[in-house]
Design an enzyme around this catalytic site. Structure first.
Site, PDB file in Angstrom:
ATOM      1  N   LYS A 250       1.345  44.514 -11.808  1.00 23.55           N
ATOM      2  CA  LYS A 250       2.132  44.115 -10.643  1.00 23.55           C
ATOM      3  C   LYS A 250       1.640  44.892  -9.438  1.00 23.55           C
ATOM      4  O   LYS A 250       1.467  46.119  -9.494  1.00 23.55           O
ATOM      5  CB  LYS A 250       3.622  44.371 -10.891  1.00 23.55           C
ATOM      6  CG  LYS A 250       4.227  43.415 -11.916  1.00 23.55           C
ATOM      7  CD  LYS A 250       5.711  43.648 -12.089  1.00 23.55           C
ATOM      8  CE  LYS A 250       6.334  42.604 -13.007  1.00 23.55           C
ATOM      9  NZ  LYS A 250       6.361  41.256 -12.420  1.00 23.55           N
TER      10      LYS A 250
ATOM     11  N   ASP B 118      -0.234  40.377 -10.351  1.00 22.54           N
ATOM     12  CA  ASP B 118       0.960  39.616  -9.978  1.00 22.54           C
ATOM     13  C   ASP B 118       1.538  40.227  -8.713  1.00 22.54           C
ATOM     14  O   ASP B 118       2.038  41.349  -8.722  1.00 22.54           O
ATOM     15  CB  ASP B 118       1.984  39.668 -11.116  1.00 22.54           C
ATOM     16  CG  ASP B 118       3.265  38.912 -10.788  1.00 22.54           C
ATOM     17  OD1 ASP B 118       3.311  38.222  -9.738  1.00 22.54           O
ATOM     18  OD2 ASP B 118       4.217  38.996 -11.578  1.00 22.54           O
TER      19      ASP B 118
ATOM     20  N   GLU C 189      -1.199  36.014  -9.455  1.00 23.89           N
ATOM     21  CA  GLU C 189       0.040  35.267  -9.609  1.00 23.89           C
ATOM     22  C   GLU C 189       0.856  35.342  -8.315  1.00 23.89           C
ATOM     23  O   GLU C 189       1.121  36.425  -7.796  1.00 23.89           O
ATOM     24  CB  GLU C 189       0.824  35.892 -10.770  1.00 23.89           C
ATOM     25  CG  GLU C 189       2.079  35.174 -11.177  1.00 23.89           C
ATOM     26  CD  GLU C 189       2.682  35.800 -12.424  1.00 23.89           C
ATOM     27  OE1 GLU C 189       3.910  35.694 -12.589  1.00 23.89           O
ATOM     28  OE2 GLU C 189       1.927  36.390 -13.224  1.00 23.89           O
TER      29      GLU C 189
ATOM     30  N   ASP D  28       4.086  30.716  -9.913  1.00 20.90           N
ATOM     31  CA  ASP D  28       5.217  31.162 -10.723  1.00 20.90           C
ATOM     32  C   ASP D  28       6.515  30.802 -10.004  1.00 20.90           C
ATOM     33  O   ASP D  28       7.115  29.753 -10.237  1.00 20.90           O
ATOM     34  CB  ASP D  28       5.117  32.669 -10.968  1.00 20.90           C
ATOM     35  CG  ASP D  28       6.263  33.214 -11.808  1.00 20.90           C
ATOM     36  OD1 ASP D  28       7.133  32.420 -12.220  1.00 20.90           O
ATOM     37  OD2 ASP D  28       6.319  34.427 -12.055  1.00 20.90           O
TER      38      ASP D  28
ATOM     39  N   LYS E 213       8.282  30.141 -17.015  1.00 15.80           N
ATOM     40  CA  LYS E 213       9.400  30.896 -17.576  1.00 15.80           C
ATOM     41  C   LYS E 213      10.525  29.898 -17.866  1.00 15.80           C
ATOM     42  O   LYS E 213      11.191  29.432 -16.935  1.00 15.80           O
ATOM     43  CB  LYS E 213       9.884  31.955 -16.589  1.00 15.80           C
ATOM     44  CG  LYS E 213       8.875  33.040 -16.248  1.00 15.80           C
ATOM     45  CD  LYS E 213       9.508  34.054 -15.293  1.00 15.80           C
ATOM     46  CE  LYS E 213       8.592  35.247 -15.056  1.00 15.80           C
ATOM     47  NZ  LYS E 213       7.482  34.927 -14.144  1.00 15.80           N
TER      48      LYS E 213
END
Length: 368
Positions: free
Chosen positions: A168, A198, A224, A249, A276
């Site tokens: 991240k 991400d 991402e 995402d 997700k």
């Protein structure tokens, strides 16, 4: 035996406690509020199905202050419905009862009902992960924090045998993040270790390209959600010109209509989708996104949304049923000190279902 059945259902909140302060671009997480759904029926005596509805704070459409009240209203309505014992029909029925605004609740109900009709053994779908112990390669997730903390996570994931690392980035110090990624790449080529990043939408659209050009020198597999969702024109331009393949995402959240899904992918033409089920509307919705993506030559992988092992088990089985190619984002089972004990095991960068281990699920009387 009856071909239809009615249910009795209950939902209970459960607080998951992180084993560390989990840093993201949206803040630091110390706990995750989730909810377990339990369903029973006289047609399936002495067993129950269980699912998880865990809205992600600040992101899920059903992250609502009165979520529990609304969920109980939905359960009361569902208790009046006669459900088919056919799993496919169950999913279709749940998609037709108006749950678009409650994606995590729909996923939890899908999981609980499928678990029930499959014998209450925590089997959700036909898949080799549950049935044959087939392992699913996953990425090792590196959380934001101080440099020493992030480096320790990287070293641990590499020692544990992960071949795909996801970090991240974008909310602390970009130069430090670059240095950490560079330290991995100096030791391991892209053929040995795949690097994903991400940004969780943290980049300013005006600086995103410059940052991605610098990241590209480290042979990053993908980035991402580089910019905040909803800026379709800027995202489309980035997808066309970025030196790093872009994965969507948060951009997918709240888009429920098939035509809108198709239009989004046609407009943006991303390299990958990150799915997700808790956020995009459950099993059927996830399958629809994947069919569209594969028809357009877009890659995909599945990611959990900080669920407990109950939700993670369902996502892993869904993933396995879809014959994944890439490493998946299913490594969240080790995040909590009070997670549900389960047969889910991570070893050598892979998630597997070990039937020699047992579930230990919080139980309650539905008459409570």
């Amino acid at each position: 035996m009856a071909q239809t059945f009615k249910i009795k259902a209950a939902i209970k909140p459960y607080s998951l406690d992180f084993t560390f302060d989990a840093g993201t671009s949206r803040g630091v997480l110390t706990e995750k509020q989730t909810h377990f759904i339990q369903v029973q029926s006289p047609v399936f005596p002495d067993i129950y199905g269980i699912g998880e509805a865990g809205p992600l704070k600040g992101l899920s459409p059903d992250d609502l202050p009165d979520f529990l009240d609304r969920a109980n209203e939905v359960l009361n309505k569902l208790e009046k419905i006669s459900f088919s014992k056919d799993p496919t029909t169950i999913l279709t029925m749940l998609s037709e009862v108006g749950l678009d605004e409650y994606p995590s609740l729909r996923f939890g109900l899908e999981t609980a009902l499928l678990d029930l009709v499959n014998g209450g053994t925590r089997k959700i779908l036909p898949n080799s992960f549950y049935e044959h112990g087939s392992a699913i390669p996953i990425n090792g997730l590196i959380w934001m924090g101080e440099k020493r903390f992030m480096k320790a996570q990287i070293d641990q994931k590499l020692q544990e045998g992960f071949e795909c690392i996801k970090m991240k980035i974008g909310a602390i110090d970009f130069e430090m993040e670059l240095a950490l990624l560079e330290s991995i790449r100096k030791k391991y080529s892209k053929e040995v270790i795949s690097l994903r990043v991400d940004a969780n939408g943290a980049f300013d659209p005006n600086e995103a390209m410059v940052r991605m050009e610098r990241l590209a020198k480290l042979e990053i597999h993908s980035i991402e959600q580089p910019i905040h969702p909803g800026n379709r024109h800027a995202m489309a331009q980035l997808c066309r010109t970025s030196p790093i393949p872009i994965a969507l995402d948060e951009e997918l959240i709240g888009i429920n209509d098939f035509r809108q899904k198709k239009a989004l992918l046609e407009d943006l033409k991303p390299a990958y989708l990150i799915l997700k089920p808790t956020l995009v509307g459950g099993i059927l919705a996830t399958q629809e996104w994947i069919r569209l993506a594969e028809d357009m030559g877009i890659g995909w992988w599945m990611t959990s949304a900080l669920e407990s092992n109950i939700g993670l088990n369902a996502i892993a089985q869904l993933t396995s049923s879809l014959n994944p190619i890439l490493p998946q984002g299913l490594g969240t089972g080790m995040l909590y000190r009070n997670n549900v004990s389960s047969p889910l095991v991570i070893s050598s960068g892979k998630l597997r279902y070990d039937k020699d281990r047992f579930w230990s699920i919080p139980d309650w009387n539905l008459d409570d």
